[in-house]
Design an enzyme around this catalytic site. Structure first.
Site, mmCIF file in Angstrom:
data_model
loop_
_atom_site.group_PDB
_atom_site.id
_atom_site.type_symbol
_atom_site.label_atom_id
_atom_site.label_comp_id
_atom_site.label_asym_id
_atom_site.label_seq_id
_atom_site.Cartn_x
_atom_site.Cartn_y
_atom_site.Cartn_z
ATOM 1 N N LYS A 253 6.456 36.976 33.078
ATOM 2 C CA LYS A 253 7.173 37.735 34.112
ATOM 3 C C LYS A 253 7.453 36.770 35.254
ATOM 4 C CE LYS A 253 7.081 42.017 36.764
ATOM 5 N NZ LYS A 253 7.782 41.519 37.948
ATOM 6 N N ARG A 273 19.748 43.190 40.232
ATOM 7 C CA ARG A 273 19.046 44.388 39.780
ATOM 8 C C ARG A 273 19.568 45.639 40.488
ATOM 9 N NH1 ARG A 273 12.669 45.127 39.885
ATOM 10 N NH2 ARG A 273 12.602 47.309 40.484
ATOM 11 N N ARG A 420 12.820 53.510 33.698
ATOM 12 C CA ARG A 420 11.548 52.807 33.796
ATOM 13 C C ARG A 420 10.779 53.269 32.561
ATOM 14 N NH1 ARG A 420 9.138 49.784 37.406
ATOM 15 N NH2 ARG A 420 10.545 50.103 39.137
HETATM 16 P P1 AMP Z 1 8.999 45.063 38.777
HETATM 17 O O1 AMP Z 1 10.064 44.677 39.765
HETATM 18 O O2 AMP Z 1 7.628 44.637 39.185
HETATM 19 O O3 AMP Z 1 9.095 46.496 38.364
HETATM 20 O O4 AMP Z 1 9.292 44.233 37.464
HETATM 21 C C1 AMP Z 1 10.527 44.264 36.825
HETATM 22 C C2 AMP Z 1 11.283 43.005 37.131
HETATM 23 O O5 AMP Z 1 10.655 41.864 36.600
HETATM 24 C C3 AMP Z 1 12.645 42.956 36.471
HETATM 25 O O6 AMP Z 1 13.609 43.654 37.185
HETATM 26 C C4 AMP Z 1 12.937 41.481 36.410
HETATM 27 O O7 AMP Z 1 13.610 41.076 37.596
HETATM 28 C C5 AMP Z 1 11.595 40.827 36.417
HETATM 29 N N1 AMP Z 1 11.276 40.070 35.193
HETATM 30 C C6 AMP Z 1 10.723 38.845 35.178
HETATM 31 N N2 AMP Z 1 10.522 38.418 33.932
HETATM 32 C C7 AMP Z 1 10.951 39.383 33.104
HETATM 33 C C8 AMP Z 1 10.991 39.530 31.684
HETATM 34 N N3 AMP Z 1 10.541 38.591 30.856
HETATM 35 N N4 AMP Z 1 11.510 40.690 31.199
HETATM 36 C C9 AMP Z 1 11.964 41.657 32.018
HETATM 37 N N5 AMP Z 1 11.944 41.572 33.364
HETATM 38 C C10 AMP Z 1 11.444 40.453 33.906
#
Ligand code: AMP
Length: 592
Positions: A253, A273, A420
């Protein structure tokens, strides 16, 4: 359709906060719209002339310009209009009152059509360059003079961006389903088409003209962003594997910005995003997408991360944010280069992949991307073992990532646009800590540099001292913080310590390109100390099969030639620093 019909609906919408009533009012209004105007009706009701992501200009009338237009159209003068504004606190009502009391011209007769209003807004938006403010004002005055005072209220609110009718996207979808299919139950079909295109006007027009079947076959459309799939969160690898049915594909991530890249031949569009069109901010990403996506047409997603230009190591998120700007783009591009790590393939040459399972999307991604160090697939492992996830997680953190996203590989693991979903589960750290003091590290190896650093070192392999075993154990690769002069000096300085293989007193799992006899000590500061399966300092001390590492290490500029390697920071000190970090976090949590 007459604009007055729209305005009548707006008034009714303003009078209620009940969603069902709003839906009925909207459905009623949509039924009365001409088929080829339906998209305009939708955009106007959202207070715009097109979706936000098009990159097309917005109407862009500042409040001052609106006041000037009202003053001139009504003949009342600016002071009078400003007094009305102060009295009513609403530029729409002030404009309406001003037109009622106008001293000039005749009253508009309510003959304006939706297209008249929309087209004038569009022309206002497109005015640019010298004298454009005056031309915008003139066009607006022209519109005012044909509108009724009530219409002026809503026109004014729309142009200054304060038409807030309180109707959400989902309410509009409900209303469309009722107006054109007579059943709110078809909402899901409309919603999927919306999730794929992020364009309510487009969904409305397709539905009105071609019927529900056309939407049932909806596919991604190049140039229209797909609403992005997001992840759920769990706190342990075990829970995640259970949730995913025992197996998953874990991906780094990355801590950067999500890019959805649309390739249409030579044309590239990039969406964030939040579905902003960020194409112009990243000319380097545009160029890479053009060169390294081998399909003619494609929609792919990935994360852009700031990297150190010399070592290509990842840099923290705040560095990338320097790229989020409208001016001095080229300069920032040089200063803060990025790498793109791709993880999704949603569309290739006419084929919709959103309904295909994860493994197939990933396979297609691999097929169409020509990988380079700056444009490549995100690292991933497929596993059913919690311990693998644990290790991979620590590796990810040490390299500068936020953690992992573990993705379902089941047959139903399709791309859930706009959701989500539990098909993606993120594993982040439960804490974030801070390394406060620098440490003194022994240089035990080096890696060849590339680009500007060709001929010198790209990064050094650095270690702490373990007095019990009398060996040096690695804690990080450090490539940041060196000046050009440092880089030039380094190979010469290190020449006398250079050796063909790893020194017997060095304990390392990392394979360096060049090895040294431990001698030189440098001062390094990092963001924090984390568990790591790749570094040997304190291996198996805090956790089995893990050591400790310094995250985002940087050379402070201090060569500690006053120190012998045995005077460097010790393993025990690093362990203490790690533990005190944890205590600080626990303390802070308690205080909260
Ligand atoms: P969160 O913002 O914590 O909900 O995490 C989702 C975000 O992680 C996504 O919108 C991406 O910008 C980011 N992201 C980073 N690496 C990845 C990955 N391998 N797959 C999907 N999302 C990722």
């Amino acid at each position: 359709m007459l604009y007055s019909t729209l305005v009548e609906a707006y008034q009714r919408l303003e009078a209620t906060t009940k969603r069902l009533e709003m839906t009925d009012i909207l459905a009623d209004m949509l039924r009365r719209a001409d088929l080829d105007e339906i998209d305009k009706v939708i955009y106007l009701t959202q207070g715009k002339i097109h979706p936000d992501w098009t990159g097309e200009p917005e109407i862009g009338i500042a409040e001052k310009m609106a006041i000037e237009s009202i003053a001139r159209a009504s003949g009342l003068g600016r002071d009078e209009v400003e007094r009305l504004m102060a009295e009513t606190g609403d530029i729409g009502i002030a404009a309406e009152r001003a037109m009622e009391r106008r001293r000039l011209g005749k009253l508009g007769g309510g003959q304006l059509t939706v297209s008249d209003v929309y087209n004038t807004f569009d022309r206002i938006a497109k005015e640019s360059g010298k004298g454009s403010s005056e031309r915008k004002i003139e066009r607006l005055i022209g519109l005012f003079s044909e509108a009724s005072p009530l219409e002026v209220r809503y026109i004014t609110r729309t142009v200054v961006g304060t038409l807030r009718l309180g109707v959400g996207d989902m309410t509009i979808l409900d209303a469309l389903a009722i107006a054109y299919t007579d059943s709110a139950e078809n909402r899901d079909i409309l919603e999927r088409a919306y999730n794929l295109t992020s364009d309510l006007g487009y969904v409305a027009k397709t539905l009105a003209r071609e019927g529900l079947e056309a939407l049932e076959r909806a596919k991604p459309v190049l140039g229209k962003p797909i609403r992005m799939m997001l992840a759920q969160r769990l706190s342990t690898p075990q829970e995640i594997l259970e949730k995913l049915g025992g197996v998953g594909s874990a991906e780094y991530k990355l801590d950067g910005e999500r890019f959805q890249i649309h390739k249409m031949g030579n044309e590239i569009q990039i969406f964030s995003r939040r579905l902003e069109n960020i194409t112009s901010m990243y000319p380097d990403a545009v160029e890479m997408a053009r060169r390294y996506i081998k399909a003619k047409e494609a929609i792919v997603e990935g994360e852009a991360v700031a990297i150190d230009p010399e070592t290509e190591e990842m840099r923290p998120f705040q560095v990338l944010m320097q790229r989020r700007r409208k001016y001095r783009i080229e300069e920032m591009m040089e200063k803060f280069p990025i790498a793109l790590f791709l993880f999704e393939c949603l569309y290739v040459d006419g084929e919709d992949l959103t309904l295909k399972p994860y493994r197939e999307r990933r396979r297609r991604l691999k097929e169409i991307i020509e990988e380079t160090s700056r444009f490549r697939l995100v690292r991933s492992i497929e596993t059913s073992e919690a311990s693998d996830l644990e290790r991979f997680f620590e590796e990810a953190i040490t390299e500068g990532c936020e953690g992992l996203i573990v993705k379902s590989t089941a047959d139903d693991s399709l791309y859930r646009a706009g959701a989500r979903s539990w098909m993606w589960v993120k594993l982040k750290r439960s804490y974030q800590s801070k390394m406060v003091e620098p440490v003194d590290l022994v240089v035990v190896g080096a890696f060849h540099g590339r680009g500007k650093r060709a001929g010198s070192y790209g990064a050094l392999l650095a270690a702490v001292y373990d007095p019990n075993e009398d060996v040096f154990k690695t804690v990080c690769k450090v490539g940041s913080g060196f000046t050009d002069e440092d880089l030039e000096r380094l190979p010469k300085m290190m020449e006398e310590y250079r050796r063909g293989e790893k020194h017997p007193r060095v304990d390392s799992l990392v394979e360096a390109d060049i090895w040294f006899t431990p001698s030189l000590v440098i001062e390094v500061i990092g963001d924090e100390i984390t568990l790591s399966p790749v570094h040997t300092a304190a291996f198996n001390t805090i956790r089995v099969n893990s050591g400790l590492a310094i995250r985002f290490p940087r050379f402070t500029g201090r060569w500690r030639s006053d120190k012998a390697p045995e005077d460097a920071t010790t393993v025990a000190e690093i362990v203490d620093m790690y533990k005190s970090q944890l205590k600080t976090i626990a303390g802070e949590a308690e205080e909260r």
